[in-house]
Design a protein around this motif. Structure first.
Motif, PDB file in Angstrom:
ATOM      1  N   TYR A  40      -1.947  -6.113   7.378  1.00  0.00           N
ATOM      2  CA  TYR A  40      -1.801  -5.568   6.219  1.00  0.00           C
ATOM      3  C   TYR A  40      -2.813  -5.217   5.317  1.00  0.00           C
ATOM      4  O   TYR A  40      -3.155  -4.146   4.849  1.00  0.00           O
ATOM      5  CB  TYR A  40      -0.549  -6.310   5.353  1.00  0.00           C
ATOM      6  CG  TYR A  40       0.751  -6.283   5.801  1.00  0.00           C
ATOM      7  CD1 TYR A  40       1.825  -5.286   5.168  1.00  0.00           C
ATOM      8  CD2 TYR A  40       1.382  -7.087   6.896  1.00  0.00           C
ATOM      9  CE1 TYR A  40       2.889  -5.005   5.468  1.00  0.00           C
ATOM     10  CE2 TYR A  40       2.821  -6.817   7.265  1.00  0.00           C
ATOM     11  CZ  TYR A  40       3.478  -5.970   6.473  1.00  0.00           C
ATOM     12  OH  TYR A  40       4.776  -5.661   6.969  1.00  0.00           O
ATOM     13  N   THR A  41      -3.709  -6.165   5.364  1.00  0.00           N
ATOM     14  CA  THR A  41      -5.141  -5.765   4.771  1.00  0.00           C
ATOM     15  C   THR A  41      -5.736  -4.798   5.223  1.00  0.00           C
ATOM     16  O   THR A  41      -6.804  -4.139   4.555  1.00  0.00           O
ATOM     17  CB  THR A  41      -5.921  -7.233   4.546  1.00  0.00           C
ATOM     18  OG1 THR A  41      -6.368  -7.808   5.733  1.00  0.00           O
ATOM     19  CG2 THR A  41      -5.041  -8.297   3.713  1.00  0.00           C
ATOM     20  N   SER A  42      -5.985  -4.650   6.606  1.00  0.00           N
ATOM     21  CA  SER A  42      -6.532  -3.724   7.217  1.00  0.00           C
ATOM     22  C   SER A  42      -6.052  -2.372   7.168  1.00  0.00           C
ATOM     23  O   SER A  42      -6.522  -1.556   7.195  1.00  0.00           O
ATOM     24  CB  SER A  42      -6.851  -3.998   8.610  1.00  0.00           C
ATOM     25  OG  SER A  42      -5.725  -3.899   9.193  1.00  0.00           O
ATOM     26  N   SER A  43      -4.723  -2.201   6.538  1.00  0.00           N
ATOM     27  CA  SER A  43      -4.260  -0.956   6.363  1.00  0.00           C
ATOM     28  C   SER A  43      -4.562  -0.504   5.132  1.00  0.00           C
ATOM     29  O   SER A  43      -4.745  -1.253   4.078  1.00  0.00           O
ATOM     30  CB  SER A  43      -2.683  -0.790   6.510  1.00  0.00           C
ATOM     31  OG  SER A  43      -2.086  -1.677   5.608  1.00  0.00           O
ATOM     32  N   GLU A  44      -4.332   0.938   4.616  1.00  0.00           N
ATOM     33  CA  GLU A  44      -4.752   1.382   3.474  1.00  0.00           C
ATOM     34  C   GLU A  44      -3.794   1.151   2.529  1.00  0.00           C
ATOM     35  O   GLU A  44      -2.595   1.422   2.706  1.00  0.00           O
ATOM     36  CB  GLU A  44      -4.985   3.126   3.406  1.00  0.00           C
ATOM     37  CG  GLU A  44      -5.664   3.854   2.400  1.00  0.00           C
ATOM     38  CD  GLU A  44      -6.982   3.302   2.110  1.00  0.00           C
ATOM     39  OE1 GLU A  44      -7.155   3.339   0.930  1.00  0.00           O
ATOM     40  OE2 GLU A  44      -7.631   3.086   3.135  1.00  0.00           O
ATOM     41  N   PRO A  45      -4.229   0.689   1.338  1.00  0.00           N
ATOM     42  CA  PRO A  45      -3.099   0.165   0.377  1.00  0.00           C
ATOM     43  C   PRO A  45      -2.456   1.428  -0.420  1.00  0.00           C
ATOM     44  O   PRO A  45      -3.017   2.466  -0.516  1.00  0.00           O
ATOM     45  CB  PRO A  45      -3.766  -0.596  -0.623  1.00  0.00           C
ATOM     46  CG  PRO A  45      -5.028  -0.340  -0.604  1.00  0.00           C
ATOM     47  CD  PRO A  45      -5.424   0.104   0.948  1.00  0.00           C
ATOM     48  N   THR A  46      -1.296   1.401  -0.695  1.00  0.00           N
ATOM     49  CA  THR A  46      -0.656   2.781  -1.300  1.00  0.00           C
ATOM     50  C   THR A  46      -0.778   2.865  -2.854  1.00  0.00           C
ATOM     51  O   THR A  46      -0.727   3.894  -3.461  1.00  0.00           O
ATOM     52  CB  THR A  46       0.867   2.546  -1.112  1.00  0.00           C
ATOM     53  OG1 THR A  46       1.359   1.508  -1.858  1.00  0.00           O
ATOM     54  CG2 THR A  46       1.245   2.362   0.275  1.00  0.00           C
TER      55      THR A  46
END
Length: 166
Positions: A32-38
């Motif tokens: 989750y932290t490695s994905s781009e935040p919305t």
């Protein structure tokens, strides 16, 4: 068995499940932290979204936030959706949720609604496995319980004063 999947040397399924769940939580959170935040704060709005936009909107929100787990495990903690929304600033949303839960608990204690207080404690212990505070049916059940308890408490107080006057 879980011991076989983990290639564990411990011959106890309970310990293996606890280990697997806690270790995988951190790995899933890393996804989750490695994905781009919305950068859209919607999670705290989902209980209201259920009323204003319907159940489909809430389901679409959760589907859009979903990240498939690791090797079939998706043991994300209650922080996952907060992290997916705001990245490393997730603690602001968690602080807002903590204030809301604190206010609800204070109300439960002030009207002597021990059932609501215990319910909130139960949800707190379940947060190891997911965000149970914002499950709409549980939240609305608590709010309805608080209202009904408050109304019945007023009725009891009114009956008590009528008995004292007699």
């Amino acid at each position: 068995t879980i011991g076989y999947m983990l290639q564990s040397k411990v011959d106890n399924d309970v310990i293996n499940w606890a280990y697997a769940y806690s270790a995988i939580n951190f790995d899933v959170l890393k996804l989750y932290t490695s994905s781009e935040p919305t950068m859209e704060i919607e999670l705290l709005y989902t209980p209201i979204m259920r009323i204003t936009e319907g159940a489909d909107a809430v389901e679409n929100y959760y589907n859009s936030m979903y990240i498939s787990g690791l090797h079939g495990f998706n043991a994300a903690t209650f922080l996952s959706y907060f992290i997916k929304e705001t990245g490393y600033f997730y603690f602001f949303q968690v602080a807002i949720l903590a204030i809301i839960i604190g206010i609800m608990d204070k109300i439960c204690l002030s009207i002597n609604f021990k059932g609501g207080h215990i319910f909130l404690l139960m949800l707190t212990t379940l947060n190891v496995f997911g965000n149970y505070y914002l499950i709409v049916s549980l939240l609305y059940s608590l709010i309805a319980g608080m209202i009904l308890y408050f109304i019945s408490d007023i009725k009891k107080a009114r009956e008590k004063t009528l008995l004292l006057k007699s």
